[in-house]
Design an enzyme around this catalytic site. Sequence first.
Site, PDB file in Angstrom:
ATOM      1  N   GLU A 148      36.824  34.168  50.116  1.00  0.00           N
ATOM      2  CA  GLU A 148      37.081  35.096  51.213  1.00  0.00           C
ATOM      3  C   GLU A 148      36.207  34.842  52.445  1.00  0.00           C
ATOM      4  OE1 GLU A 148      36.710  35.917  48.011  1.00  0.00           O
ATOM      5  OE2 GLU A 148      38.346  37.247  47.413  1.00  0.00           O
ATOM      6  N   ASP A 206      40.618  39.060  54.469  1.00  0.00           N
ATOM      7  CA  ASP A 206      39.999  37.844  53.932  1.00  0.00           C
ATOM      8  C   ASP A 206      40.863  37.077  52.951  1.00  0.00           C
ATOM      9  OD1 ASP A 206      40.170  39.409  51.689  1.00  0.00           O
ATOM     10  OD2 ASP A 206      38.037  39.796  51.516  1.00  0.00           O
ATOM     11  N   ARG A 233      36.302  36.217  42.090  1.00  0.00           N
ATOM     12  CA  ARG A 233      36.299  34.878  41.480  1.00  0.00           C
ATOM     13  C   ARG A 233      34.897  34.367  41.169  1.00  0.00           C
ATOM     14  NH1 ARG A 233      41.164  34.644  43.771  1.00  0.00           N
ATOM     15  NH2 ARG A 233      42.686  33.215  42.885  1.00  0.00           N
ATOM     16  N   HIS A 269      42.316  44.731  36.717  1.00  0.00           N
ATOM     17  CA  HIS A 269      43.079  43.906  37.675  1.00  0.00           C
ATOM     18  C   HIS A 269      44.061  43.013  36.915  1.00  0.00           C
ATOM     19  CE1 HIS A 269      43.747  40.927  40.863  1.00  0.00           C
ATOM     20  NE2 HIS A 269      43.164  41.754  41.708  1.00  0.00           N
ATOM     21  N   GLU A 311      39.844  44.012  60.684  1.00  0.00           N
ATOM     22  CA  GLU A 311      38.661  43.854  59.816  1.00  0.00           C
ATOM     23  C   GLU A 311      37.997  42.486  60.048  1.00  0.00           C
ATOM     24  OE1 GLU A 311      38.226  43.525  55.324  1.00  0.00           O
ATOM     25  OE2 GLU A 311      38.161  45.694  55.530  1.00  0.00           O
ATOM     26  N   HIS A 346      37.094  42.044  40.024  1.00  0.00           N
ATOM     27  CA  HIS A 346      38.060  40.942  40.072  1.00  0.00           C
ATOM     28  C   HIS A 346      37.549  39.693  40.769  1.00  0.00           C
ATOM     29  CE1 HIS A 346      38.975  41.243  44.400  1.00  0.00           C
ATOM     30  NE2 HIS A 346      38.779  42.533  44.242  1.00  0.00           N
TER      31      HIS A 346
HETATM   32  C1  UD1 Z   1      43.180  38.365  45.764  1.00  0.00           C
HETATM   33  C2  UD1 Z   1      42.444  37.917  47.023  1.00  0.00           C
HETATM   34  C3  UD1 Z   1      41.131  38.643  47.189  1.00  0.00           C
HETATM   35  C4  UD1 Z   1      41.359  40.145  47.165  1.00  0.00           C
HETATM   36  C5  UD1 Z   1      42.071  40.491  45.871  1.00  0.00           C
HETATM   37  C6  UD1 Z   1      42.363  41.982  45.862  1.00  0.00           C
HETATM   38  C7  UD1 Z   1      42.626  35.609  47.732  1.00  0.00           C
HETATM   39  C8  UD1 Z   1      42.148  34.233  47.568  1.00  0.00           C
HETATM   40  N1  UD1 Z   1      42.116  36.505  46.897  1.00  0.00           N
HETATM   41  O1  UD1 Z   1      42.484  37.926  44.612  1.00  0.00           O
HETATM   42  O2  UD1 Z   1      40.594  38.291  48.452  1.00  0.00           O
HETATM   43  O3  UD1 Z   1      40.113  40.796  47.193  1.00  0.00           O
HETATM   44  O4  UD1 Z   1      43.316  39.767  45.805  1.00  0.00           O
HETATM   45  O5  UD1 Z   1      42.757  42.412  44.605  1.00  0.00           O
HETATM   46  O6  UD1 Z   1      43.459  35.880  48.570  1.00  0.00           O
HETATM   47  N2  UD1 Z   1      48.643  39.306  39.535  1.00  0.00           N
HETATM   48  C9  UD1 Z   1      49.787  39.918  39.064  1.00  0.00           C
HETATM   49  N3  UD1 Z   1      50.310  40.968  39.777  1.00  0.00           N
HETATM   50  C10 UD1 Z   1      49.726  41.452  40.892  1.00  0.00           C
HETATM   51  C11 UD1 Z   1      48.557  40.832  41.358  1.00  0.00           C
HETATM   52  C12 UD1 Z   1      48.031  39.760  40.682  1.00  0.00           C
HETATM   53  O7  UD1 Z   1      50.322  39.533  38.041  1.00  0.00           O
HETATM   54  O8  UD1 Z   1      50.240  42.422  41.470  1.00  0.00           O
HETATM   55  C13 UD1 Z   1      48.084  38.147  38.798  1.00  0.00           C
HETATM   56  C14 UD1 Z   1      48.971  36.900  38.902  1.00  0.00           C
HETATM   57  O9  UD1 Z   1      48.929  36.195  37.713  1.00  0.00           O
HETATM   58  C15 UD1 Z   1      48.255  36.111  40.022  1.00  0.00           C
HETATM   59  C16 UD1 Z   1      46.797  36.431  39.721  1.00  0.00           C
HETATM   60  O10 UD1 Z   1      46.808  37.804  39.339  1.00  0.00           O
HETATM   61  O11 UD1 Z   1      48.565  34.734  39.967  1.00  0.00           O
HETATM   62  C17 UD1 Z   1      45.809  36.176  40.819  1.00  0.00           C
HETATM   63  O12 UD1 Z   1      46.202  36.797  42.035  1.00  0.00           O
HETATM   64  P1  UD1 Z   1      45.565  36.263  43.435  1.00  0.00           P
HETATM   65  O13 UD1 Z   1      46.135  37.062  44.547  1.00  0.00           O
HETATM   66  O14 UD1 Z   1      45.697  34.786  43.528  1.00  0.00           O
HETATM   67  O15 UD1 Z   1      44.011  36.519  43.267  1.00  0.00           O
HETATM   68  P2  UD1 Z   1      43.161  37.862  43.199  1.00  0.00           P
HETATM   69  O16 UD1 Z   1      42.067  37.624  42.240  1.00  0.00           O
HETATM   70  O17 UD1 Z   1      44.070  39.007  42.971  1.00  0.00           O
HETATM   71  N1  UDP Z   2      42.508  50.427  44.130  1.00  0.00           N
HETATM   72  C1  UDP Z   2      43.710  50.988  43.666  1.00  0.00           C
HETATM   73  N2  UDP Z   2      43.942  51.014  42.310  1.00  0.00           N
HETATM   74  C2  UDP Z   2      43.054  50.511  41.402  1.00  0.00           C
HETATM   75  C3  UDP Z   2      41.848  49.929  41.896  1.00  0.00           C
HETATM   76  C4  UDP Z   2      41.613  49.894  43.257  1.00  0.00           C
HETATM   77  O1  UDP Z   2      44.522  51.458  44.457  1.00  0.00           O
HETATM   78  O2  UDP Z   2      43.327  50.582  40.206  1.00  0.00           O
HETATM   79  C5  UDP Z   2      42.272  50.373  45.586  1.00  0.00           C
HETATM   80  C6  UDP Z   2      40.904  50.804  46.074  1.00  0.00           C
HETATM   81  O3  UDP Z   2      40.855  52.183  46.348  1.00  0.00           O
HETATM   82  C7  UDP Z   2      40.727  49.947  47.327  1.00  0.00           C
HETATM   83  C8  UDP Z   2      41.496  48.712  47.035  1.00  0.00           C
HETATM   84  O4  UDP Z   2      42.371  49.004  45.954  1.00  0.00           O
HETATM   85  O5  UDP Z   2      41.306  50.563  48.471  1.00  0.00           O
HETATM   86  C9  UDP Z   2      40.552  47.600  46.653  1.00  0.00           C
HETATM   87  O6  UDP Z   2      41.259  46.537  46.119  1.00  0.00           O
HETATM   88  P1  UDP Z   2      40.530  45.320  45.414  1.00  0.00           P
HETATM   89  O7  UDP Z   2      39.268  45.783  44.764  1.00  0.00           O
HETATM   90  O8  UDP Z   2      41.554  44.683  44.554  1.00  0.00           O
HETATM   91  O9  UDP Z   2      40.246  44.334  46.622  1.00  0.00           O
HETATM   92  P2  UDP Z   2      39.037  44.161  47.658  1.00  0.00           P
HETATM   93  O10 UDP Z   2      38.827  45.477  48.342  1.00  0.00           O
HETATM   94  O11 UDP Z   2      37.850  43.698  46.881  1.00  0.00           O
HETATM   95  O12 UDP Z   2      39.540  43.110  48.591  1.00  0.00           O
END
Ligand code: UD1
Ligand code: UDP
Length: 382
Positions: free
Chosen positions: A131, A95, A214, A244, A117, A212
């Site tokens: 998503e 997603d 939005r 996160h 998925e 996490h």
């Molecule tokens: C994203 C996905 C969401 C997924 C989630 C899993 C979209 C729109 N959202 O949301 O579907 O469930 O990831 O966690 O695709 N950042 C870091 N390092 C990292 C990751 C994130 O610094 O390794 C910070 C950065 O500032 C980045 C911000 O988090 O700009 C947001 O990351 P982003 O991937 O845009 O959104 P998520 O909330 O992580």
């Molecule tokens: N997860 C991880 N470390 C963490 C928290 C979650 O490895 O500190 C794993 C968790 O077991 C799952 C995945 O990350 O498999 C879920 O990621 P997230 O919640 O960011 O995204 P979503 O599943 O909501 O898309």
Amino acid sequence: MKVLSIFGTRPEAIKMAPLVRQLELTPTVHSLVCVTGQHRQMLDQVTALFDLRVDHDLDVMVPDQTLNGLFGRAVHRLDAVLAAESPDLVLVHGDTTTACAASIASFHRRIPVGHVEAGLRTGDLSQPFPEEMNRRVIDSMSQWLFAPTAQSAANLARESLSGRVYVTGNTVIDALAWTCDILAPGSQHSLVLENKYPWLEPQKRLILVTGHRRENFGSGFDNVCAALATLAKRDDVQIVYPVHLNPKVREIVMSRLSGLSSVRLIDPLAYLDFVWFMQRADIILTDSGGVQEEAPYLGKPVLVMREVTERPEAVQAGTVVLVGTDPDRICYEVSHLLDDAEHHAVFCRRINPYGDGKASVRIVSALLGEPVREFLPDQQRA
Ligand code: UD1
Ligand code: UDP
């Protein structure tokens, strides 16, 4: 057959890792991996654990990225990879903005897409945001629709899509089963983990938290923090919260919860460590999609801080409860589980609606045009 798997976030990497491994084991497949790097550090944690070879890394993440900025960078950089590699098909997962951008970029180059998925729906475009929209867009252009469950396949059937649907189970269970094997009691990894977190208080009940989404930014996260602060007043609980890396999440969680002695705020955990924590948790409180699928397999009660879920199977089976973000409701449901052993025991039934560990094998068979014996959850098996 040249297969290009594209992913960029932590959950995508966890769920694509077993499939990439299966593709690599298939002699007639030339498997390539492109990561967008939508998540930088959280993605790298997973590729390292699963020892994934990455052929293209687009490094698109910027701090506090916007959805449109991310989407634009991803499409632009992916297009160059598609042009250079000319794969026979592209695989995307779930997603995310990465998956949506990759499917559109592939569509524009007339490269067929397989969606791993597929078919998860809440029916509400505003949650999970964005998503739900990403999923609908990807499904509409995919030639192979790998639905994890019969209910997700039924969602696809209602939309009269052009792709062929296969019920495969969710690859997250392939990844989780693999990880649980590594963590078997007495294994080297489990012995290392036993000593890695000396601040854990085993005499207390462990509440593991992640969040996490939005749609929970703002009042949702305020409410969740208020509930955790209330629960932290109990002297029999320890709350562990790997926060996160999204700055919008960190800002509020750190400002509201740091300094509380029963709350341990830590950086995101490597998958191996997180599974180890899930195995130890008494209750998991989350808005995550993947955790909703993993916890029932581990026999752990999950309270989901969302109003709706695209994963209804475990809710229907009674091991997941949607609690939203109302602090009173969260405190009530957590306390009920902590204080009523019989109630807790009902939630600890180990159920398996999301997969049997063979999703990756089914997906590769489908791509090769071989017969596929579709996934049936335990209770439906003959
Ligand atoms: C994203 C996905 C969401 C997924 C989630 C899993 C979209 C729109 N959202 O949301 O579907 O469930 O990831 O966690 O695709 N950042 C870091 N390092 C990292 C990751 C994130 O610094 O390794 C910070 C950065 O500032 C980045 C911000 O988090 O700009 C947001 O990351 P982003 O991937 O845009 O959104 P998520 O909330 O992580
Ligand atoms: N997860 C991880 N470390 C963490 C928290 C979650 O490895 O500190 C794993 C968790 O077991 C799952 C995945 O990350 O498999 C879920 O990621 P997230 O919640 O960011 O995204 P979503 O599943 O909501 O898309």
